[in-house]
Design an enzyme around this catalytic site. Structure first.
Site, PDB file in Angstrom:
ATOM      1  N   HIS A   8      10.328  27.552 132.098  1.00  0.00           N
ATOM      2  CA  HIS A   8       9.222  26.594 132.169  1.00  0.00           C
ATOM      3  C   HIS A   8       9.703  25.224 131.704  1.00  0.00           C
ATOM      4  O   HIS A   8      10.816  25.091 131.181  1.00  0.00           O
ATOM      5  CB  HIS A   8       8.042  27.056 131.297  1.00  0.00           C
ATOM      6  N   HIS A  25       2.938  30.574 130.617  1.00  0.00           N
ATOM      7  CA  HIS A  25       3.095  29.219 131.156  1.00  0.00           C
ATOM      8  C   HIS A  25       4.336  29.073 132.036  1.00  0.00           C
ATOM      9  O   HIS A  25       5.401  29.608 131.766  1.00  0.00           O
ATOM     10  CB  HIS A  25       3.088  28.151 130.059  1.00  0.00           C
ATOM     11  N   HIS A  40      10.859  19.321 126.986  1.00  0.00           N
ATOM     12  CA  HIS A  40      11.955  20.293 127.055  1.00  0.00           C
ATOM     13  C   HIS A  40      11.870  21.114 128.325  1.00  0.00           C
ATOM     14  O   HIS A  40      10.823  21.204 128.956  1.00  0.00           O
ATOM     15  CB  HIS A  40      11.948  21.226 125.836  1.00  0.00           C
ATOM     16  N   HIS A  61       6.282  31.032 118.363  1.00  0.00           N
ATOM     17  CA  HIS A  61       5.135  30.202 118.719  1.00  0.00           C
ATOM     18  C   HIS A  61       3.855  31.017 118.559  1.00  0.00           C
ATOM     19  O   HIS A  61       3.821  32.203 118.921  1.00  0.00           O
ATOM     20  CB  HIS A  61       5.200  29.797 120.201  1.00  0.00           C
ATOM     21  N   TYR A  64      14.541  25.407 119.533  1.00  0.00           N
ATOM     22  CA  TYR A  64      14.660  24.112 120.226  1.00  0.00           C
ATOM     23  C   TYR A  64      15.983  23.475 119.855  1.00  0.00           C
ATOM     24  O   TYR A  64      16.397  23.508 118.686  1.00  0.00           O
ATOM     25  CB  TYR A  64      13.543  23.154 119.823  1.00  0.00           C
ATOM     26  N   GLU A  87      15.120  24.712 125.270  1.00  0.00           N
ATOM     27  CA  GLU A  87      14.551  25.795 124.468  1.00  0.00           C
ATOM     28  C   GLU A  87      15.114  27.117 124.990  1.00  0.00           C
ATOM     29  O   GLU A  87      15.274  27.279 126.202  1.00  0.00           O
ATOM     30  CB  GLU A  87      13.015  25.807 124.617  1.00  0.00           C
TER      31      GLU A  87
HETATM   32 FE   LIG Z   1       8.588  25.844 125.819  1.00  0.00          FE
END
Ligand SMILES: [Fe+2]
Length: 314
Positions: free
Chosen positions: A150, A206, A220, A252, A261, A271
């Site tokens: 993503h 996502h 990112h 997360h 990251y 990431e």
């Molecule tokens: Fe991400």
């Protein structure tokens, strides 16, 4: 029909040799092509299309464009009309304009980010093949990331001036390309300002995320790993190679992914992201994070800002 998944991102990089060391030897992407203009193309071992990362040498870092793959060629005509009816200018580009891709459509999202949609890209296959495949290839380098998972794009957010490109671009992605909202951060008086969104077309939380900031940009691009131990090992490999890590391995709250990251040699944030998170489906009720729990959503363990998450991006 419609948008399948993220296809590639075209990153601007300052020094191609240093960049290739990072993406090939640290992340473990595989170089698959180089064009006459010097752009270099790479893929993850688990991807079948020729590339998911396009590197273009430049004097400044950042992202030139993001591209999504659609299922059928005819989808391009439908989506062109829907995007144009929404009020966004769309340009048709002939086959080959995007390296080794079929015809495409190009437009700028309300946020300003350039996006392409295409249906065909040269296929080179997974490294493990498709007949009696091994679970992973034995010649992996570095972290051995599977695929580009993503991207998170920064969008201008200035409520005092009445500008919210997060909300505008989210609505655009939902209305025209049938992206589904998985999670959102709502801030401001009565929590009415949509300050960040996570949207999907696949079945993960996502495929693209939008976060509000002072200016548009790339926050990112993320590469998939199977599990937490892979994220930890990937961070070890980064340390061995003196990669600048922004946020060490952790979880997360939003999407539930495990994450690290870090920056490529040009300062583009990457990431490594592990885990499905959860099964995302179009009929799932979106998850909302309130302003007081914003950082719990982003960095679950500390609930505090870490690294340079909001201030540094390309
Ligand atoms: Fe991400």
């Amino acid at each position: 029909m419609g948008v399948l998944r993220i296809g590639h991102v075209n990153l601007r990089v300052l020094d191609m040799q240093a960049t290739l060391h990072h993406y090939e030897n640290v992340l473990g992407l595989i170089k698959t092509d180089r064009d006459g203009a010097g752009n270099v193309y790479l893929k993850g071992w688990d991807e079948w299309d020729q590339y998911s990362i396009m590197l273009s040498e430049s004097d400044r870092a950042g992202m030139n464009h993001i591209a999504f793959k659609v299922e059928n060629d005819a989808d391009l005509d439908v989506l062109k009309r829907r995007i144009s009816d929404w009020g966004i200018a769309v340009e048709e580009v002939p086959a080959g304009s995007l390296h080794n891709c079929g015809r495409a459509i190009r437009f700028n999202m309300p946020s300003g980010h350039e996006m392409y949609l295409y249906a065909e890209k040269k296929r080179v296959g997974k490294s493990v093949g498709t007949v009696n495949p091994h679970p992973w290839p034995q010649d992996l380098k570095g972290a051995g990331v599977h695929w580009l998972d993503h991207a998170l794009l920064m969008c201008e957010l200035n409520p005092e001036a009445g500008i919210n490109m997060v909300a505008e671009t989210t609505r655009f992605l939902q209305d025209t390309m049938d992206f589904h909202l998985a999670e959102q951060v709502m801030v401001g008086p009565e929590g009415k300002i949509q300050a960040a969104t996570w949207l999907f077309r696949t079945s993960t939380p996502h495929d693209i995320a939008l976060v509000g900031g002072a200016r548009m940009g790339l926050h990112h691009c993320a590469f998939y790993l199977d599990e937490w131990t892979d994220v930890l090992k990937a961070a070890d490999i980064m340390a061995m190679n003196d990669v600048k890590i922004d946020v060490t391995p952790q979880r997360h709250g939003i999407t539930r992914g495990s994450t690290t990251y870090f920056f490529d040699p040009s300062g583009n944030r990457n990431e490594t992201f592990a885990g499905l998170g959860y099964l995302a489906q179009p009929d799932m009720e979106p998850i909302t994070w309130t302003e007081d729990q914003l950082w719990r959503g982003i960095f679950y363990h500390t609930g505090e800002e870490a690294g340079e998450f909001t201030s540094v991006y390309t």
